[in-house]
Each structure stands twice: as C-alpha cells, then as structure tokens.
Design a protein around this motif. Structure first.
Motif, PDB file in Angstrom:
ATOM      1  N   ASP A 119       0.845  -1.217   0.000  1.00 60.30           N
ATOM      2  CA  ASP A 119       0.000   0.000   0.000  1.00 60.30           C
ATOM      3  C   ASP A 119       0.872   1.255   0.000  1.00 60.30           C
ATOM      4  O   ASP A 119       0.518   2.270  -0.563  1.00 60.30           O
ATOM      5  CB  ASP A 119      -0.864   0.048   1.288  1.00 60.30           C
ATOM      6  CG  ASP A 119      -1.912  -1.052   1.277  1.00 60.30           C
ATOM      7  OD1 ASP A 119      -2.570  -1.251   2.313  1.00 60.30           O
ATOM      8  OD2 ASP A 119      -2.016  -1.713   0.215  1.00 60.30           O
ATOM      9  N   SER A 120       2.039   1.145   0.649  1.00 63.76           N
ATOM     10  CA  SER A 120       2.941   2.319   0.748  1.00 63.76           C
ATOM     11  C   SER A 120       3.550   2.678  -0.604  1.00 63.76           C
ATOM     12  O   SER A 120       4.213   3.707  -0.747  1.00 63.76           O
ATOM     13  CB  SER A 120       4.084   1.971   1.714  1.00 63.76           C
ATOM     14  OG  SER A 120       4.772   0.805   1.218  1.00 63.76           O
ATOM     15  N   GLY A 121       3.374   1.764  -1.582  1.00 65.61           N
ATOM     16  CA  GLY A 121       4.022   1.972  -2.893  1.00 65.61           C
ATOM     17  C   GLY A 121       5.350   1.248  -2.980  1.00 65.61           C
ATOM     18  O   GLY A 121       5.870   0.995  -4.067  1.00 65.61           O
ATOM     19  N   ASP A 122       5.905   0.878  -1.822  1.00 69.68           N
ATOM     20  CA  ASP A 122       7.186   0.140  -1.825  1.00 69.68           C
ATOM     21  C   ASP A 122       7.018  -1.216  -2.493  1.00 69.68           C
ATOM     22  O   ASP A 122       6.013  -1.904  -2.310  1.00 69.68           O
ATOM     23  CB  ASP A 122       7.664  -0.077  -0.377  1.00 69.68           C
ATOM     24  CG  ASP A 122       8.097   1.233   0.285  1.00 69.68           C
ATOM     25  OD1 ASP A 122       8.899   1.964  -0.334  1.00 69.68           O
ATOM     26  OD2 ASP A 122       7.593   1.540   1.384  1.00 69.68           O
ATOM     27  N   MET A 123       8.066  -1.580  -3.251  1.00 69.49           N
ATOM     28  CA  MET A 123       8.060  -2.897  -3.897  1.00 69.49           C
ATOM     29  C   MET A 123       8.822  -3.877  -2.987  1.00 69.49           C
ATOM     30  O   MET A 123       9.792  -3.485  -2.330  1.00 69.49           O
ATOM     31  CB  MET A 123       8.782  -2.833  -5.245  1.00 69.49           C
ATOM     32  CG  MET A 123       8.293  -1.702  -6.123  1.00 69.49           C
ATOM     33  SD  MET A 123       6.911  -2.206  -7.124  1.00 69.49           S
ATOM     34  CE  MET A 123       7.707  -2.197  -8.719  1.00 69.49           C
ATOM     35  N   VAL A 124       8.383  -5.111  -2.975  1.00 70.10           N
ATOM     36  CA  VAL A 124       9.026  -6.171  -2.187  1.00 70.10           C
ATOM     37  C   VAL A 124       9.369  -7.311  -3.147  1.00 70.10           C
ATOM     38  O   VAL A 124       8.523  -7.705  -3.964  1.00 70.10           O
ATOM     39  CB  VAL A 124       8.094  -6.666  -1.065  1.00 70.10           C
ATOM     40  CG1 VAL A 124       8.671  -7.901  -0.377  1.00 70.10           C
ATOM     41  CG2 VAL A 124       7.867  -5.555  -0.040  1.00 70.10           C
ATOM     42  N   GLN A 142      16.676  -2.556  -6.261  1.00 69.28           N
ATOM     43  CA  GLN A 142      16.126  -2.085  -7.543  1.00 69.28           C
ATOM     44  C   GLN A 142      16.559  -2.997  -8.687  1.00 69.28           C
ATOM     45  O   GLN A 142      15.783  -3.323  -9.584  1.00 69.28           O
ATOM     46  CB  GLN A 142      16.576  -0.642  -7.815  1.00 69.28           C
ATOM     47  CG  GLN A 142      15.847   0.007  -8.977  1.00 69.28           C
ATOM     48  CD  GLN A 142      14.316  -0.040  -8.794  1.00 69.28           C
ATOM     49  OE1 GLN A 142      13.796   0.363  -7.756  1.00 69.28           O
ATOM     50  NE2 GLN A 142      13.610  -0.590  -9.779  1.00 69.28           N
ATOM     51  N   ARG A 143      17.807  -3.465  -8.591  1.00 72.87           N
ATOM     52  CA  ARG A 143      18.326  -4.350  -9.658  1.00 72.87           C
ATOM     53  C   ARG A 143      17.520  -5.656  -9.696  1.00 72.87           C
ATOM     54  O   ARG A 143      17.145  -6.150 -10.753  1.00 72.87           O
ATOM     55  CB  ARG A 143      19.811  -4.653  -9.397  1.00 72.87           C
ATOM     56  CG  ARG A 143      20.492  -5.295 -10.590  1.00 72.87           C
ATOM     57  CD  ARG A 143      21.999  -5.236 -10.497  1.00 72.87           C
ATOM     58  NE  ARG A 143      22.535  -3.885 -10.706  1.00 72.87           N
ATOM     59  CZ  ARG A 143      23.837  -3.606 -10.576  1.00 72.87           C
ATOM     60  NH1 ARG A 143      24.668  -4.555 -10.186  1.00 72.87           N
ATOM     61  NH2 ARG A 143      24.277  -2.405 -10.802  1.00 72.87           N
ATOM     62  N   ALA A 144      17.207  -6.182  -8.510  1.00 76.69           N
ATOM     63  CA  ALA A 144      16.421  -7.431  -8.455  1.00 76.69           C
ATOM     64  C   ALA A 144      15.034  -7.194  -9.037  1.00 76.69           C
ATOM     65  O   ALA A 144      14.534  -8.017  -9.815  1.00 76.69           O
ATOM     66  CB  ALA A 144      16.306  -7.909  -7.007  1.00 76.69           C
ATOM     67  N   ILE A 145      14.445  -6.070  -8.731  1.00 76.48           N
ATOM     68  CA  ILE A 145      13.104  -5.776  -9.259  1.00 76.48           C
ATOM     69  C   ILE A 145      13.171  -5.628 -10.782  1.00 76.48           C
ATOM     70  O   ILE A 145      12.392  -6.241 -11.514  1.00 76.48           O
ATOM     71  CB  ILE A 145      12.537  -4.499  -8.606  1.00 76.48           C
ATOM     72  CG1 ILE A 145      12.175  -4.802  -7.149  1.00 76.48           C
ATOM     73  CG2 ILE A 145      11.305  -3.988  -9.359  1.00 76.48           C
ATOM     74  CD1 ILE A 145      11.899  -3.590  -6.319  1.00 76.48           C
ATOM     75  N   LYS A 194       8.623  -3.071 -16.420  1.00 74.11           N
ATOM     76  CA  LYS A 194       7.384  -2.292 -16.417  1.00 74.11           C
ATOM     77  C   LYS A 194       6.721  -2.427 -17.785  1.00 74.11           C
ATOM     78  O   LYS A 194       7.378  -2.348 -18.794  1.00 74.11           O
ATOM     79  CB  LYS A 194       7.683  -0.823 -16.102  1.00 74.11           C
ATOM     80  CG  LYS A 194       8.162  -0.674 -14.646  1.00 74.11           C
ATOM     81  CD  LYS A 194       8.530   0.758 -14.337  1.00 74.11           C
ATOM     82  CE  LYS A 194       9.136   0.836 -12.943  1.00 74.11           C
ATOM     83  NZ  LYS A 194      10.346  -0.003 -12.841  1.00 74.11           N
ATOM     84  N   ALA A 195       5.405  -2.611 -17.733  1.00 74.44           N
ATOM     85  CA  ALA A 195       4.720  -2.872 -19.020  1.00 74.44           C
ATOM     86  C   ALA A 195       4.793  -1.619 -19.898  1.00 74.44           C
ATOM     87  O   ALA A 195       4.824  -0.519 -19.389  1.00 74.44           O
ATOM     88  CB  ALA A 195       3.250  -3.208 -18.712  1.00 74.44           C
TER      89      ALA A 195
END
Ligand code: GLN
Length: 240
Positions: free
Chosen positions: A137-142, A230-233, A239-240
C-alpha cells in the motif's frame, strides 16, 4: 532495548529464513538499538507480550506437523493475545499458514491453525514456485521468491500485504500476496525476505519502537541495499 522471539528456529527455517532475524539484528545494531534475541522451541512456555517482535520461518509439511501441536496447545493463546496488543509478528510461508484457521496439506490431512489470522490454506497439485515482486500500500516494492503448494484465501479481518506484480502470491488467482492484521505480517516471500527489502525491515523495527513511544528511526546509508533491491526488481519486473 527491543526483544525479539525467534520461534521454532530449528524446525521452521526453510531457505535460510533465519536471515530475517539477522537483518533485524543488523539494522538495529547499525542504529545503536539494543536487541535481545530469544530462540524458543517446542515445549517452552512463553508470554509473548514480553516481546516486541516475533519471527517464525517457513517449513515443509513434515516440520509443520512436528510443531503444530505445540503451536496450538502451548503457544497459541499467548500469541493471539500478543497480536491483539500490537506485538509485531512476521510469519513466513509454513508459519504464515498455521497462524490461520487451517492448512490442508498435499496428502489431504488438515493441520489446524491458531486462528490468529482470518485466512485458510489448501494445497494445490502444482507447487507455486519462482521469483515474486509485490507492491505494498505504501508503494514500496518487495522482491523475493516463493515455493509453496498451499493456496491461501483471505477473510474479512485481514488485508493483503501487497499486490502481485510478478509471481503467484497467496493462491495464484486473486492477485494478492500475504496478509496483515494489526502488526502481524504473514507472507509467502522467502529470500530471505528482509535482507532483500530493507524498507520492510525498517517498517517492522519502527512498529516495535513505537510500542515504546519512540517514533523516530535514524536513517541508514542504504545506497548499496537500494541499488541491489532495484536491480532485483528490474531483473524480474519489466514495467509494461
Ligand atoms: N509446506 C507448506 C506448503 O508447501 C509451506 C512451504 C514453505 O514454508 N515454503 O505450502
């Protein structure tokens, strides 16, 4: 000083989930926050209200069977009470499942959960395995990985930890992962989860400190951690 209870460390420690305890320990140490870690196993009576953070890792069906009696008959009532009092609980995969109402395993046996989280889990034929990226919800990616046969379904009293961007999540169909109730966080994400996601580690530490009236968390120089995160994400989530 903060106190952390590491529950069933010998049994529920799949895929190095003890790395979650190390991440909390280091990020407290780097801030000069004293952290006491107690390892608690089967048969030990505990008042979980004495702790600020409780961690429970993942486990195969076999390990879940070995610890479920103790969880239900020795630990459950104090764990539920601590959850209602805002103690921070992080439960990964097999432990997450058993905080719910039940876990129906591959062989059809049903392991009763402790009903702390309004969820239930039933095994599917195919295991849900692979890299996973969710957005909270915070916008943070996990980011992390998942490996479970259980499909978990959420009831009214819990909200998901995040929306699945890559991977399966709770059940591979409703598009969500994990469950949150008060300061209790259940998730399927291994990795271990916290070393890969410093923002979530700090969120748990902040919630624990807030129980002591401390609302400021000293920022750390996370340039390297954030770059790796960020690299892992980027690796898993174009991103589409
Ligand atoms: N045994 C459970 C399942 O297969 C949990 C697995 C785990 O903890 N990774 O769903």
């Amino acid at each position: 000083m903060l106190k952390l209870c590491y529950l069933y460390p010998d049994l529920m420690n799949l895929y190095g989930d003890r790395g979650n305890v190390i991440a909390i320990q280091k990020r407290c140490q780097w801030r000069g926050i004293d952290l006491r870690i107690d390892k608690i196993g089967i048969g030990e009576e505990v008042d979980f209200n004495d702790y600020d953070i409780i961690f429970m890792g993942g486990g195969q069906d076999r390990e879940q069977n070995l610890m479920s009696d103790d969880l239900l008959n020795v630990k459950a009532s104090s764990l539920r009470d601590a959850a209602e009092n805002g103690v921070v609980i992080l439960a990964v995969c097999g432990s997450y499942q058993l905080l719910g109402n039940y876990y129906k395993a591959q062989n059809g046996t049903e392991i009763p959960g402790i009903g702390l989280l309004d969820i239930y889990t039933e095994s599917g034929k195919e295991r849900l395995v692979g890299n996973i990226v969710i957005q909270m919800d915070s916008g943070d990616m996990v980011v992390g990985f998942e490996n479970h046969s259980g499909r978990t379904y959420l009831g009214e009293k819990v909200r998901p930890l995040g929306k699945v961007l890559v991977g399966n999540g709770n059940n591979g169909s409703d598009g969500y992962e994990g469950a949150v109730y008060k300061n209790v966080f259940g998730t399927y994400i291994h990795g271990p989860l916290l070393p890969k996601n410093p923002c979530l580690t700090d969120r748990l530490i902040s919630l624990a400190l807030a129980r002591h009236g401390v609302y400021e968390l000293t920022p750390l120089d996370d340039r390297i951690e954030n770059m790796a995160h960020q690299r892992a994400i980027d690796l898993f989530y174009k991103k589409a």
